[in-house]
Scaffold this motif. Structure first.
Motif, PDB file in Angstrom:
ATOM      1  N   TRP A   1      55.847  63.137  20.886  1.00  0.00           N
ATOM      2  CA  TRP A   1      54.479  62.632  20.893  1.00  0.00           C
ATOM      3  C   TRP A   1      53.482  63.776  20.930  1.00  0.00           C
ATOM      4  O   TRP A   1      52.477  63.756  20.211  1.00  0.00           O
ATOM      5  CB  TRP A   1      54.272  61.721  22.105  1.00  0.00           C
ATOM      6  CG  TRP A   1      52.951  61.024  22.090  1.00  0.00           C
ATOM      7  CD1 TRP A   1      52.647  59.834  21.493  1.00  0.00           C
ATOM      8  CD2 TRP A   1      51.726  61.494  22.681  1.00  0.00           C
ATOM      9  NE1 TRP A   1      51.315  59.527  21.678  1.00  0.00           N
ATOM     10  CE2 TRP A   1      50.727  60.527  22.408  1.00  0.00           C
ATOM     11  CE3 TRP A   1      51.372  62.629  23.413  1.00  0.00           C
ATOM     12  CZ2 TRP A   1      49.413  60.670  22.841  1.00  0.00           C
ATOM     13  CZ3 TRP A   1      50.062  62.781  23.847  1.00  0.00           C
ATOM     14  CH2 TRP A   1      49.097  61.807  23.571  1.00  0.00           C
TER      15      TRP A   1
ATOM     16  N   VAL B   1      57.854  54.578  23.980  1.00  0.00           N
ATOM     17  CA  VAL B   1      57.625  53.541  24.983  1.00  0.00           C
ATOM     18  C   VAL B   1      57.637  52.170  24.329  1.00  0.00           C
ATOM     19  O   VAL B   1      58.252  51.225  24.839  1.00  0.00           O
ATOM     20  CB  VAL B   1      56.282  53.771  25.711  1.00  0.00           C
ATOM     21  CG1 VAL B   1      55.979  52.622  26.666  1.00  0.00           C
ATOM     22  CG2 VAL B   1      56.313  55.080  26.464  1.00  0.00           C
TER      23      VAL B   1
ATOM     24  N   LEU C   1      49.675  50.515  24.836  1.00  0.00           N
ATOM     25  CA  LEU C   1      50.570  51.600  25.235  1.00  0.00           C
ATOM     26  C   LEU C   1      51.773  51.682  24.303  1.00  0.00           C
ATOM     27  O   LEU C   1      52.212  52.777  23.936  1.00  0.00           O
ATOM     28  CB  LEU C   1      51.042  51.388  26.674  1.00  0.00           C
ATOM     29  CG  LEU C   1      50.001  51.596  27.780  1.00  0.00           C
ATOM     30  CD1 LEU C   1      50.590  51.219  29.129  1.00  0.00           C
ATOM     31  CD2 LEU C   1      49.532  53.038  27.804  1.00  0.00           C
TER      32      LEU C   1
ATOM     33  N   ILE D   1      53.475  55.348  32.876  1.00  0.00           N
ATOM     34  CA  ILE D   1      52.173  54.752  32.576  1.00  0.00           C
ATOM     35  C   ILE D   1      52.273  53.230  32.644  1.00  0.00           C
ATOM     36  O   ILE D   1      51.394  52.552  33.195  1.00  0.00           O
ATOM     37  CB  ILE D   1      51.675  55.218  31.192  1.00  0.00           C
ATOM     38  CG1 ILE D   1      51.453  56.735  31.192  1.00  0.00           C
ATOM     39  CG2 ILE D   1      50.378  54.500  30.817  1.00  0.00           C
ATOM     40  CD1 ILE D   1      51.121  57.320  29.831  1.00  0.00           C
TER      41      ILE D   1
ATOM     42  N   PHE E   1      52.286  55.105  22.225  1.00  0.00           N
ATOM     43  CA  PHE E   1      53.465  55.917  22.534  1.00  0.00           C
ATOM     44  C   PHE E   1      54.699  55.236  21.943  1.00  0.00           C
ATOM     45  O   PHE E   1      55.286  54.336  22.568  1.00  0.00           O
ATOM     46  CB  PHE E   1      53.614  56.093  24.048  1.00  0.00           C
ATOM     47  CG  PHE E   1      52.410  56.685  24.715  1.00  0.00           C
ATOM     48  CD1 PHE E   1      52.127  58.039  24.590  1.00  0.00           C
ATOM     49  CD2 PHE E   1      51.533  55.889  25.441  1.00  0.00           C
ATOM     50  CE1 PHE E   1      51.007  58.588  25.194  1.00  0.00           C
ATOM     51  CE2 PHE E   1      50.413  56.432  26.052  1.00  0.00           C
ATOM     52  CZ  PHE E   1      50.146  57.787  25.918  1.00  0.00           C
TER      53      PHE E   1
ATOM     54  N   LEU F   1      49.168  61.881  31.271  1.00  0.00           N
ATOM     55  CA  LEU F   1      48.606  62.054  29.933  1.00  0.00           C
ATOM     56  C   LEU F   1      48.487  63.525  29.555  1.00  0.00           C
ATOM     57  O   LEU F   1      48.755  63.897  28.406  1.00  0.00           O
ATOM     58  CB  LEU F   1      47.246  61.359  29.854  1.00  0.00           C
ATOM     59  CG  LEU F   1      47.298  59.823  29.897  1.00  0.00           C
ATOM     60  CD1 LEU F   1      45.898  59.242  30.026  1.00  0.00           C
ATOM     61  CD2 LEU F   1      47.989  59.276  28.650  1.00  0.00           C
TER      62      LEU F   1
ATOM     63  N   THR G   1      54.974  67.331  25.243  1.00  0.00           N
ATOM     64  CA  THR G   1      56.275  66.792  24.834  1.00  0.00           C
ATOM     65  C   THR G   1      56.551  67.116  23.370  1.00  0.00           C
ATOM     66  O   THR G   1      55.638  67.291  22.565  1.00  0.00           O
ATOM     67  CB  THR G   1      56.327  65.271  25.055  1.00  0.00           C
ATOM     68  OG1 THR G   1      55.248  64.645  24.349  1.00  0.00           O
ATOM     69  CG2 THR G   1      56.220  64.939  26.532  1.00  0.00           C
TER      70      THR G   1
ATOM     71  N   MET H   1      51.946  64.715  28.780  1.00  0.00           N
ATOM     72  CA  MET H   1      52.493  64.192  27.522  1.00  0.00           C
ATOM     73  C   MET H   1      52.149  65.078  26.326  1.00  0.00           C
ATOM     74  O   MET H   1      52.876  65.105  25.330  1.00  0.00           O
ATOM     75  CB  MET H   1      51.967  62.780  27.274  1.00  0.00           C
ATOM     76  CG  MET H   1      52.608  61.698  28.128  1.00  0.00           C
ATOM     77  SD  MET H   1      54.283  61.264  27.605  1.00  0.00           S
ATOM     78  CE  MET H   1      53.955  60.123  26.273  1.00  0.00           C
TER      79      MET H   1
ATOM     80  N   GLU I   1      59.705  62.560  28.089  1.00  0.00           N
ATOM     81  CA  GLU I   1      58.613  61.859  27.411  1.00  0.00           C
ATOM     82  C   GLU I   1      58.715  60.353  27.636  1.00  0.00           C
ATOM     83  O   GLU I   1      57.715  59.679  27.911  1.00  0.00           O
ATOM     84  CB  GLU I   1      58.648  62.166  25.912  1.00  0.00           C
ATOM     85  CG  GLU I   1      57.558  61.447  25.125  1.00  0.00           C
ATOM     86  CD  GLU I   1      57.550  61.824  23.651  1.00  0.00           C
ATOM     87  OE1 GLU I   1      57.037  61.015  22.859  1.00  0.00           O
ATOM     88  OE2 GLU I   1      58.038  62.918  23.301  1.00  0.00           O
TER      89      GLU I   1
ATOM     90  N   GLY J   1      56.042  58.017  29.684  1.00  0.00           N
ATOM     91  CA  GLY J   1      55.460  56.816  29.079  1.00  0.00           C
ATOM     92  C   GLY J   1      55.700  55.583  29.925  1.00  0.00           C
ATOM     93  O   GLY J   1      54.804  54.756  30.133  1.00  0.00           O
ATOM     94  N   TRP J   2      56.923  55.454  30.440  1.00  0.00           N
ATOM     95  CA  TRP J   2      57.241  54.312  31.292  1.00  0.00           C
ATOM     96  C   TRP J   2      56.504  54.406  32.621  1.00  0.00           C
ATOM     97  O   TRP J   2      56.203  53.386  33.247  1.00  0.00           O
ATOM     98  CB  TRP J   2      58.745  54.213  31.519  1.00  0.00           C
ATOM     99  CG  TRP J   2      59.401  53.332  30.501  1.00  0.00           C
ATOM    100  CD1 TRP J   2      59.959  53.707  29.318  1.00  0.00           C
ATOM    101  CD2 TRP J   2      59.539  51.914  30.579  1.00  0.00           C
ATOM    102  NE1 TRP J   2      60.438  52.615  28.645  1.00  0.00           N
ATOM    103  CE2 TRP J   2      60.196  51.493  29.398  1.00  0.00           C
ATOM    104  CE3 TRP J   2      59.175  50.950  31.510  1.00  0.00           C
ATOM    105  CZ2 TRP J   2      60.502  50.164  29.140  1.00  0.00           C
ATOM    106  CZ3 TRP J   2      59.485  49.624  31.246  1.00  0.00           C
ATOM    107  CH2 TRP J   2      60.130  49.246  30.088  1.00  0.00           C
TER     108      TRP J   2
END
Length: 457
Positions: free
Chosen positions: A215, A431, A424, A153, A428, A206, A212, A209, A146, A150-151
């Protein structure tokens, strides 16, 4: 050039570098395992044709007769799930605990012969899916995936900022300068493939995600809402339908993961219910009766039947269909056969429908081979971008160091990127927390260690 312009470009460059350093190993792994899982139907039929394919001969046995034959061959097997044949030329499958291992057992539905067994957690597709979701290390691995997604993105957003055209023409922006050599060639390859793949990559990230454990679960709790009246007359347990899914295998669709699992009434068999079709074991309805109910209610082939785990458990019929409009999740009282819940596409909310459509596209299931090839192309773009990014960093790294390559300072401040980064971090939480940690580490330590000298383009 104002100080804050250089400062923001400095920060964007560093974020892109740190994100890449952390994300690239994960993205390579996700691209490889995702590429394998995309072609699960073809690979399964190729690798396990002797287990999965049969020749139709006469009348098929009932589900209970198949189970009886299985028990004769493996009396110690604790059966937990039954997957009826998807068509006349495929075997039936039982999932059971055998010698302490979760095992798939394949049965010829015509003869009842057990065709063979397969370790349910130690085969190509199960390993690929588990690596893809949890790195084979459970919850901690899920959180790492996860965080990496996120990273990634952040990587896409900061990469678009660094790529943003600055009047140098279309070459190196929308297509690579293939005649160039050395660092310029790798820079163009990285930037151009990153640009063209950015929307598809964001779509993949996305939609991924939503599965996960942190999130994705919170997102489902907010957006997966069903009318409360659906459960008014249903006795509920303290478990949710997501308990039927595992890292190696998916039983129920994402849209119903946070719905409650009903419970059976152990006294139903003594309350005057019709005993026809019930098995001899404790008044439980016959497995074939559950199959008949699935057929009567129009559940498409490819569904599974999860057997009750205890005296209050239910039969769960579930199909996560290639076309999510055919999704179905039904729970039946194990004693009376009463349908306690029947959840279909029309019961999903708008967000749930969008997510489910996105997930089947992500998995290459919605429009057949073309969908698989499109997603395979995304996987190849990810691999190309990752490899070219590593090569570019290696060529530009400070001499004798593994640090951040020298900075340029010829970009304007893109305020939208700042807003997106903050958004972001808020959207998240993992993140956002890690961004704060990296920013603090960068400001307090790394920026003072050198290797970040600002240079002209």
């Amino acid at each position: 050039m104002s100080k804050n312009t250089v400062s923001f470009y400095n920060l964007a460059w560093r974020w892109h570098f740190y994100a890449g350093l952390f994300v690239i190993p994960f993205m390579i792994m996700l691209a490889v395992t995702g590429g394998i899982y995309l072609f699960k139907p073809q690979l399964d039929n190729l690798l396990y044709s002797d287990l999965m394919q049969v020749r139709p001969v006469g009348q098929a046995l009932t589900a209970d007769q198949q189970l009886e034959k299985l028990k004769l061959a493996y009396p110690q097997a604790g059966v937990s799930q039954y997957l009826p044949p998807v068509d006349a030329e495929h075997s039936a499958q039982f999932v059971a605990s055998l010698d302490g291992r979760k095992t798939n057992l394949f049965v010829d539905p015509y003869s009842g012969k057990v065709l063979g067994t397969q370790d349910a957690q130690n085969n190509l597709q199960a390993i690929a899916r588990s690596l893809h979701g949890t790195l084979l290390i459970g919850t901690f691995g899920d959180r790492l995936i996860e965080l990496a997604a996120g990273w990634a993105i952040v990587l896409v957003v900061s990469g678009l900022y660094l790529w943003w055209p600055r009047g140098q023409g279309l070459r190196g922006v929308f297509w690579p300068r293939l005649a160039s050599r050395g660092r310029l060639f790798w820079r163009d390859l990285h930037a151009v493939t990153g640009f063209w793949g950015s929307l598809l990559l964001l779509f993949m990230l996305l939609t991924g995600m939503t599965w996960t454990g942190f999130w994705g679960e919170k997102f489902a709790d907010v957006w997966n809402r069903f009318p409360a009246a659906m459960w008014n007359e249903v006795p509920k347990s303290d478990q949710q339908a997501r308990s039927l899914n595992t890292a190696a295998d998916q039983t129920v669709a994402w849209a119903v993961e946070n719905t409650p699992l009903p419970v059976s009434d152990p006294h139903a068999a003594h309350k005057g219910h019709d005993m026809a079709g019930m098995s001899a074991q404790g008044g439980q309805v016959a497995l074939q009766q559950v199959v008949d109910i699935a057929r009567e209610r129009g559940v498409v082939p490819g569904y599974s039947i999860t057997l009750p785990a205890d005296a209050t458990g239910v039969f769960s019929i579930a199909v996560f269909a290639d076309d999510p409009r055919n999704d179905a999740t039904l729970h039946l009282d194990q004693y009376s056969g009463k349908v306690l819940a029947d959840i279909r596409w029309q019961d999903y909310g708008l967000v749930a429908k969008s997510v489910e459509m996105g997930v089947v596209l992500h998995e290459g299931k919605f429009f057949g081979l073309l969908n698989q090839l499109l997603m395979l192309g995304v996987c190849l773009l990810i691999l190309l971008s990752a490899v070219s990014g590593l090569v570019m960093w290696w060529k530009r790294r400070p001499q004798g160091s593994f640090g951040v390559p020298p900075l340029r300072h010829d970009l304007p401040l893109w305020k939208t990127a700042v807003v997106i980064m903050i958004g972001l971090g808020l959207a998240f939480p993992l993140v956002g927390l890690s961004l704060l940690a990296v920013w603090a580490l960068d400001w307090l330590v790394l920026s003072r260690l050198g290797g970040s000298k600002v240079v002209a383009g």
